[in-house]
Design an enzyme around this catalytic site. Structure first.
Site, short mmCIF file in Angstrom:
data_model
loop_
_atom_site.label_atom_id
_atom_site.label_comp_id
_atom_site.label_asym_id
_atom_site.label_seq_id
_atom_site.Cartn_x
_atom_site.Cartn_y
_atom_site.Cartn_z
CB SER A 153 -0.90 0.01 1.25
OG SER A 153 -1.52 1.26 1.45
CE1 TYR A 166 -4.68 -2.13 5.00
CE2 TYR A 166 -3.48 -0.11 4.55
CZ TYR A 166 -4.16 -1.23 4.10
OH TYR A 166 -4.30 -1.43 2.75
CE LYS A 170 -1.95 -3.88 2.93
NZ LYS A 170 -2.09 -5.02 1.98
#
Length: 272
Positions: A153, A166, A170
């Site tokens: 990401s 998150y 990533k």
């Protein structure tokens, strides 16, 4: 946009395993691969969507070009079964697109101290790629080599408040992929990561509300899913690309994001 390779990549008779392939980015990549003549094996937890996707792909190809298997990427047993299905159905694996991922609508820092909840996102987003890579390599080597692409990401290269777990999941994928500059020399296998900026998908609906408010306030555009697909195909097709991270940005921009150099004159330099 990053230039495409001069050498044409032949998708005919190639077999791709795609995790998280029942919808969104995974599905769109699967469609493009089948259009180019490849076979695909999709693993996902969304069984209804997965079955619908392979029916669509097989109708498009007018033959069996896709199969589906219920797959939890956090489990070695499920990943092994997925890659074995590719071998038994289509003869082997040449491409692995490790795309499965989840997000959360909150930040974990002040949540209850819950062992299972705290590791859930890391198990899917990060360990799903790590375990998927280890299983994929064992199958790709049987075909004399191949390529792995993982979905990270833009938040694997930068960070945003309210999505710390998150971000971490990533960032870990980026670190993992950049650790394999040696891999082509060892077994003729390449591994890269695509790092999309915000893309309008079903997954994005679970991001924290503060993130949506910030994006809206600064007028930030979403990346088109077609741009992400182009970046994935570029990482598959260009045999000179390994241990690379490509960003997929608004306005159809694809750029190589290079890591900071910590090696100088043969010595490693660390800050402690």
């Amino acid at each position: 946009m990053t230039a495409h390779p001069k050498e044409t990549y032949d998708y005919e008779n190639k077999v791709a395993v795609i995790t998280g392939g029942s919808r969104n980015i995974g599905k769109m990549v699967a469609i493009e691969l089948v259009k180019k003549g490849a076979k695909v094996v999709i693993g996902d937890l969304l069984d209804k969507e997965g079955q619908n996707t392979i029916q669509e792909l097989n109708l498009m190809a007018k033959q069996q070009a896709a199969v589906y298997l219920h797959t939890d990427v956090a489990k070695y047993s499920d990943l092994i079964a997925l890659f074995q299905l590719a071998e038994s159905t289509f003869g082997g694996v040449d491409i692995a697109f490790l795309n499965a991922g989840i997000t959360m609508d909150h930040d974990l820092l002040l949540d209850p101290l819950d062992d299972e909840q705290d590791v859930k996102l890391m198990n899917v987003n990060t360990m799903g790629v790590i375990k998927g890579t280890k299983v994929a390599v064992r199958h790709l080597v049987k075909r004399g080599g191949g390529v792995i692409v993982a979905t990270s990401s833009g938040l694997g290269l930068e960070s945003f408040s309210y999505s710390s777990i998150y971000n971490a999941s990533k960032h870990a994928i980026v670190g993992w992929v950049r650790s394999f500059e040696h891999l082509p020399r060892v077994c003729n296998i390449r591994i890269n990561a695509v790092c999309p900026h915000a893309v309008e998908t079903d997954l994005s609906k679970d991001f924290p509300e503060p993130m949506f408010k910030l994006v809206k306030s600064i007028g930030c555009e979403n990346t088109r899913i077609e741009t992400v697909v182009k970046a994935v195909l570029l990482l598959i097709e260009d045999k000179n690309r390994n241990a690379q991270t490509l960003t997929a940005l608004p306005n159809d921009i694809i750029e190589l994001e290079e890591p900071p150099k910590i090696v100088a004159k043969g010595k490693l330099h660390f800050s402690i």
